[in-house]
Design a protein around this motif. Structure first.
Motif, PDB file in Angstrom:
ATOM      1  N   ALA A 157      75.574 -56.694 -95.104  1.00 43.11           N
ATOM      2  CA  ALA A 157      75.996 -55.980 -93.617  1.00 43.11           C
ATOM      3  C   ALA A 157      77.532 -56.293 -93.848  1.00 43.11           C
ATOM      4  O   ALA A 157      78.390 -55.274 -93.635  1.00 43.11           O
ATOM      5  CB  ALA A 157      75.519 -56.592 -92.708  1.00 43.11           C
ATOM      6  N   GLN A 158      78.219 -57.506 -93.964  1.00 41.77           N
ATOM      7  CA  GLN A 158      79.523 -57.591 -93.899  1.00 41.77           C
ATOM      8  C   GLN A 158      80.267 -57.091 -95.035  1.00 41.77           C
ATOM      9  O   GLN A 158      81.233 -56.395 -94.918  1.00 41.77           O
ATOM     10  CB  GLN A 158      79.915 -59.111 -94.198  1.00 41.77           C
ATOM     11  CG  GLN A 158      81.434 -59.528 -93.912  1.00 41.77           C
ATOM     12  CD  GLN A 158      81.824 -58.985 -92.411  1.00 41.77           C
ATOM     13  OE1 GLN A 158      81.143 -59.385 -91.386  1.00 41.77           O
ATOM     14  NE2 GLN A 158      82.873 -58.261 -92.471  1.00 41.77           N
ATOM     15  N   PRO A 172      66.004 -52.244 -80.870  1.00 44.74           N
ATOM     16  CA  PRO A 172      66.821 -53.478 -80.683  1.00 44.74           C
ATOM     17  C   PRO A 172      67.407 -53.559 -79.328  1.00 44.74           C
ATOM     18  O   PRO A 172      67.451 -52.337 -78.832  1.00 44.74           O
ATOM     19  CB  PRO A 172      67.850 -53.263 -81.865  1.00 44.74           C
ATOM     20  CG  PRO A 172      67.268 -52.608 -82.864  1.00 44.74           C
ATOM     21  CD  PRO A 172      66.233 -51.703 -82.213  1.00 44.74           C
ATOM     22  N   PRO A 173      67.364 -54.773 -78.459  1.00 43.65           N
ATOM     23  CA  PRO A 173      67.730 -54.489 -77.264  1.00 43.65           C
ATOM     24  C   PRO A 173      69.223 -53.936 -76.586  1.00 43.65           C
ATOM     25  O   PRO A 173      69.411 -53.385 -75.603  1.00 43.65           O
ATOM     26  CB  PRO A 173      67.697 -56.031 -76.442  1.00 43.65           C
ATOM     27  CG  PRO A 173      68.076 -56.830 -78.022  1.00 43.65           C
ATOM     28  CD  PRO A 173      67.409 -55.959 -79.133  1.00 43.65           C
ATOM     29  N   LEU A 225      73.709 -45.320 -88.406  1.00 43.91           N
ATOM     30  CA  LEU A 225      74.171 -46.180 -87.597  1.00 43.91           C
ATOM     31  C   LEU A 225      75.697 -45.707 -87.113  1.00 43.91           C
ATOM     32  O   LEU A 225      76.425 -45.193 -87.889  1.00 43.91           O
ATOM     33  CB  LEU A 225      74.072 -47.687 -87.942  1.00 43.91           C
ATOM     34  CG  LEU A 225      72.721 -48.122 -88.618  1.00 43.91           C
ATOM     35  CD1 LEU A 225      72.621 -48.076 -90.075  1.00 43.91           C
ATOM     36  CD2 LEU A 225      72.650 -49.651 -88.150  1.00 43.91           C
ATOM     37  N   VAL A 226      76.183 -46.107 -85.955  1.00 44.14           N
ATOM     38  CA  VAL A 226      77.277 -46.228 -85.412  1.00 44.14           C
ATOM     39  C   VAL A 226      78.007 -47.358 -84.938  1.00 44.14           C
ATOM     40  O   VAL A 226      77.381 -48.223 -84.340  1.00 44.14           O
ATOM     41  CB  VAL A 226      77.384 -44.985 -84.441  1.00 44.14           C
ATOM     42  CG1 VAL A 226      76.441 -45.407 -83.081  1.00 44.14           C
ATOM     43  CG2 VAL A 226      78.845 -44.842 -84.028  1.00 44.14           C
ATOM     44  N   SER A 233      73.689 -57.889 -87.432  1.00 48.52           N
ATOM     45  CA  SER A 233      74.766 -58.622 -87.778  1.00 48.52           C
ATOM     46  C   SER A 233      76.022 -58.008 -87.380  1.00 48.52           C
ATOM     47  O   SER A 233      76.824 -58.851 -86.968  1.00 48.52           O
ATOM     48  CB  SER A 233      74.843 -58.553 -89.154  1.00 48.52           C
ATOM     49  OG  SER A 233      73.719 -59.323 -89.784  1.00 48.52           O
ATOM     50  N   LEU A 234      76.230 -56.727 -87.185  1.00 46.44           N
ATOM     51  CA  LEU A 234      77.632 -56.011 -86.704  1.00 46.44           C
ATOM     52  C   LEU A 234      77.443 -55.561 -85.332  1.00 46.44           C
ATOM     53  O   LEU A 234      78.434 -54.764 -85.025  1.00 46.44           O
ATOM     54  CB  LEU A 234      77.766 -54.892 -87.907  1.00 46.44           C
ATOM     55  CG  LEU A 234      77.696 -55.411 -89.121  1.00 46.44           C
ATOM     56  CD1 LEU A 234      77.913 -54.147 -90.175  1.00 46.44           C
ATOM     57  CD2 LEU A 234      78.750 -56.647 -89.554  1.00 46.44           C
ATOM     58  N   ASP A 235      76.399 -55.548 -84.673  1.00 49.27           N
ATOM     59  CA  ASP A 235      76.217 -55.218 -83.249  1.00 49.27           C
ATOM     60  C   ASP A 235      76.372 -53.575 -83.272  1.00 49.27           C
ATOM     61  O   ASP A 235      77.233 -52.858 -82.429  1.00 49.27           O
ATOM     62  CB  ASP A 235      77.394 -55.850 -82.416  1.00 49.27           C
ATOM     63  CG  ASP A 235      76.920 -55.611 -80.815  1.00 49.27           C
ATOM     64  OD1 ASP A 235      75.700 -55.441 -80.584  1.00 49.27           O
ATOM     65  OD2 ASP A 235      77.790 -55.450 -80.113  1.00 49.27           O
ATOM     66  N   TRP A 236      75.973 -52.953 -84.468  1.00 51.03           N
ATOM     67  CA  TRP A 236      76.015 -51.502 -84.563  1.00 51.03           C
ATOM     68  C   TRP A 236      74.807 -50.784 -83.692  1.00 51.03           C
ATOM     69  O   TRP A 236      73.844 -51.572 -83.711  1.00 51.03           O
ATOM     70  CB  TRP A 236      76.256 -51.082 -85.974  1.00 51.03           C
ATOM     71  CG  TRP A 236      77.479 -51.228 -86.437  1.00 51.03           C
ATOM     72  CD1 TRP A 236      78.634 -51.820 -85.997  1.00 51.03           C
ATOM     73  CD2 TRP A 236      77.985 -51.073 -87.929  1.00 51.03           C
ATOM     74  NE1 TRP A 236      79.464 -51.859 -86.951  1.00 51.03           N
ATOM     75  CE2 TRP A 236      78.940 -51.078 -88.191  1.00 51.03           C
ATOM     76  CE3 TRP A 236      77.152 -50.206 -88.801  1.00 51.03           C
ATOM     77  CZ2 TRP A 236      79.761 -51.049 -89.295  1.00 51.03           C
ATOM     78  CZ3 TRP A 236      77.829 -50.085 -90.187  1.00 51.03           C
ATOM     79  CH2 TRP A 236      79.294 -50.550 -90.169  1.00 51.03           C
ATOM     80  N   SER A 237      74.681 -49.519 -83.305  1.00 46.59           N
ATOM     81  CA  SER A 237      73.891 -49.037 -82.626  1.00 46.59           C
ATOM     82  C   SER A 237      73.180 -47.999 -83.642  1.00 46.59           C
ATOM     83  O   SER A 237      73.635 -47.223 -84.497  1.00 46.59           O
ATOM     84  CB  SER A 237      74.080 -47.964 -81.402  1.00 46.59           C
ATOM     85  OG  SER A 237      74.969 -48.972 -80.424  1.00 46.59           O
TER      86      SER A 237
END
Length: 324
Positions: free
Chosen positions: A309-310, A222-223, A130-131, A157-161
């Motif tokens: 995730a955090q 994911p969107p 992920l990035v 949770s982190l809005d990673w791609s």
């Protein structure tokens, strides 16, 4: 004449005479830019005879690698074939059903294209990647460890791609790039989830579909769209056994452990080739020597995933910033 479809996959430019599901086609390619790999489709099998057997993979798709003179042939389930030029720049594909067969496209994108990238000196690993806004991470986990579920939770949770859920592809790992931070490249930006994980952490049904050949496993995208096509790798995380006291535990690995873990997850175009295996080991060594590796254990409880995730985000925040 240029093929009508173009894709970036593993940092390589593919041009294809037929559409590849689950990949986003490029809208524009600059003048004079040549593809790294050109894919064509044939209604007829590309060969009439069986070649020399080189390797047979275990698994659902029953992939077999054959040698045909200087060329290679990959055979899969249901009569699917791909005849690949010796240097890996052209491939002629065939499926008895059609080029739109879901099984054909699934095998192409999930199993064959990553191995073509390996033929082009990319490192391919069984992992996820992920990035975020400061670089990429890699996640190792054995079958059933929850790797795809954790990947989905990190993205959510982190809005990673997501760069890849199963076979991330890496560049800048040759001897000519010694000292350069390795980059993870986008390949297939989605996740494979069994129903319980899909319902707990996955996107809604609009973004999910059954994976061909499975009854209860879904391909979920994911969107969030866009994001970097490639990014420097900041950290590697290895999922350990579930923690027994509901605590999240982590430590940095040292010694031979990171190398052993990563080397066991190599994906080679020709696993029977000693030269290819040695090259892959050198690439893995370069990755491990450049990027810190951590073991992380946590309760296998969907409710714990945001905190996991955090924790991973906090670890990454302590590392030197990587310029995207």
């Amino acid at each position: 004449m240029a093929a009508p479809f173009a894709y970036m996959f593993g940092g390589l430019l593919f041009q294809s005479g037929f559409p590849l599901s689950d990949l986003c086609p490029l809208q524009h390619i600059g003048n004079g830019i040549e593809p790294d790999i050109f894919l064509e489709y044939s209604d007829q099998p590309p060969v009439e005879r069986t070649g020399d057997l080189i390797y047979r993979w275990q698994g659902r798709y029953k992939l077999v690698l054959e040698a045909h003179g200087r060329d290679w042939l990959l055979r899969g389930d249901a009569g699917i074939m791909m005849l690949i030029s010796g240097c890996g720049t052209r491939a002629l594909c065939h499926c008895p059903d059609s080029s739109t067969s879901p099984l054909f496209l699934s095998i192409m994108v999930r199993r064959i294209l990553p191995r073509l990238c390996a033929l082009h000196n990319r490192l391919v690993l069984h992992a996820a990647s992920l990035v975020g806004d400061t670089g990429a991470i890699v996640v190792f986990g054995g079958s059933g460890s929850g790797k795809s579920t954790l990947t989905t939770a990190l993205a959510r949770s982190l809005d990673w791609s997501i760069l890849a859920d199963d076979m991330p592809i890496f560049r800048d790992l040759s001897s000519e790039n010694a000292g350069t931070i390795p980059h993870a490249c986008k390949s297939l930006p989605g996740v494979s989830l069994w129903r319980p994980s899909k319902e707990a952490v996955g996107p809604d049904d609009r973004y999910c579909e059954i994976i061909p050949g499975y009854q209860d496993k879904y391909w979920c995208v994911p969107p969030r769209k866009g994001g970097a096509e490639q990014a420097p790798v900041r950290a590697i995380f290895c999922i350990g056994l579930p923690s027994t006291d509901r605590a999240i535990e982590w430590k940095q690995l040292s010694g031979a452990d990171p190398m052993v873990i990563a080397a066991s997850q190599m994906v080679l175009f020709n696993p029977a080739s000693k030269q290819e295996r040695e090259q892959g080991m050198a690439q893995v060594k370069s990755l491990i020597e450049t990027v810190p590796t951590y073991a992380i254990s946590y309760p296998r409880d969907f409710a714990a995933l945001p905190m996991v995730a955090q924790t991973i985000r906090n670890i990454c925040d302590t590392l030197p910033h990587a310029d995207l």
